[in-house]
Design a protein around this motif. Structure first.
Motif, PDB file in Angstrom:
ATOM      1  N   LEU A 181       0.997  -1.219   0.034  1.00 18.59           N
ATOM      2  CA  LEU A 181      -0.150   0.131   0.024  1.00 18.59           C
ATOM      3  C   LEU A 181       0.959   1.258   0.121  1.00 18.59           C
ATOM      4  N   LEU A 203       0.788   3.936  -2.640  1.00 13.14           N
ATOM      5  CA  LEU A 203      -0.646   4.528  -3.014  1.00 13.14           C
ATOM      6  C   LEU A 203      -0.610   6.031  -2.145  1.00 13.14           C
ATOM      7  N   ALA A 233       0.537   4.243   5.457  1.00 11.65           N
ATOM      8  CA  ALA A 233      -0.124   3.489   4.329  1.00 11.65           C
ATOM      9  C   ALA A 233      -1.479   2.402   5.127  1.00 11.65           C
ATOM     10  N   ALA A 235      -4.793   4.815   0.201  1.00 11.10           N
ATOM     11  CA  ALA A 235      -4.800   3.457   0.638  1.00 11.10           C
ATOM     12  C   ALA A 235      -5.693   3.208   1.851  1.00 11.10           C
ATOM     13  N   GLN A 266      -8.589   0.177   1.815  1.00 10.91           N
ATOM     14  CA  GLN A 266      -8.640  -0.684   2.780  1.00 10.91           C
ATOM     15  C   GLN A 266     -10.248  -0.789   3.581  1.00 10.91           C
TER      16      GLN A 266
END
Length: 251
Positions: free
Chosen positions: A36, A39, A46, A218, A222
């Motif tokens: 991640l 990103l 992250a 990120a 998630q």
């Protein structure tokens, strides 16, 4: 030509893999930080660091469960009422009531509920409850009005009372169809519950909103990933239960 069993086995393996991946991500999110990190902007976290992803998921599922349980009780009770001779005249009124949730979007329900119940989980529960009524009610109505006439006639012939027919014949036979409505309601609620974080409810929407506010892709991924995997796994589990119940009903 590949056999259906091979596809079924592959689908089962994919579901188990998704479940294991989700559990590992919730319990050990740091393992996924290298994936991640590209990103996010430099020095930005992250992995969501404003709370536990695991407990946010538990609270998210609890909110969905409570709202769906309440919607199921009310919707099935209404369906039973309007399929009895004494309550048939209440069918139009019942349809109007369960359509309220579809008429007002969840955001509008939240806006109306917050001044009354304050910030937190309660406005979210009300919004999910109203939004989940329609699919459960319509499926319960369909299940209770499409029972085999021969079975119902046989139940009457054995001297069963109306209550006995309902509990022993009607509800068990209609259960697979009712469960379809519950499945639809749960999947809708899983995604809709994310907006509850706009009124301080503890849901996975907290992760998504934090990502949007800080321009952290990120975080957004998630929250979206967890909700999406939960929706797929719960949908498949309830669908498998429907097939199992339908198979037993035809035995």
């Amino acid at each position: 030509m590949p056999s259906p069993f091979r596809f079924l086995r592959l689908a089962t393996i994919l579901r188990l893999t998704a479940l294991m991946l989700l559990l590992v991500f919730l319990l050990l999110p740091g393992w996924f930080e290298p994936l991640l990190k590209p990103l996010v902007q430099e020095n930005a976290p992250a992995i969501y660091n404003r709370g536990s992803l695991f407990w946010l998921t538990v609270l998210h599922l609890r909110t969905v469960f409570v709202a769906t349980l309440a919607a199921t009780f009310v919707a099935v009770s209404l369906a039973i009422l309007v399929t009895r001779e004494a309550g048939a005249e209440f069918l139009p009124l019942s349809r109007s009531l369960v359509n309220i949730g579809q008429t007002f979007p969840p955001v509008a329900v939240l806006a109306l509920a917050v001044p009354i119940y304050g910030f937190g989980e309660n406005p979210t529960l009300i919004a999910l409850f109203l939004y989940g009524l329609l699919p459960i009610f319509e499926n319960a109505l369909t299940g209770l009005t499409s029972l085999p006439p021969a079975v119902m006639e046989a139940a009457r012939g054995t001297g069963m009372t109306e209550r006995q027919r309902l509990l022993r014949i009607e509800l068990p036979l209609a259960l697979p169809v009712i469960l379809t409505g519950i499945r639809l309601s749960v999947v809708i609620s899983l995604s809709t519950a994310t907006i509850g974080s706009t009124v301080a409810a503890k849901t996975l929407g907290e992760v998504i909103i934090a990502g949007l506010q800080s321009n952290n892709l990120a975080f957004v991924l998630q929250g979206g990933f967890i909700v999406a995997v939960l929706a797929v796994l719960i949908h498949d589990a309830l669908q498998a239960l429907e097939r199992s119940l339908a198979g037993r009903a035809h035995v």
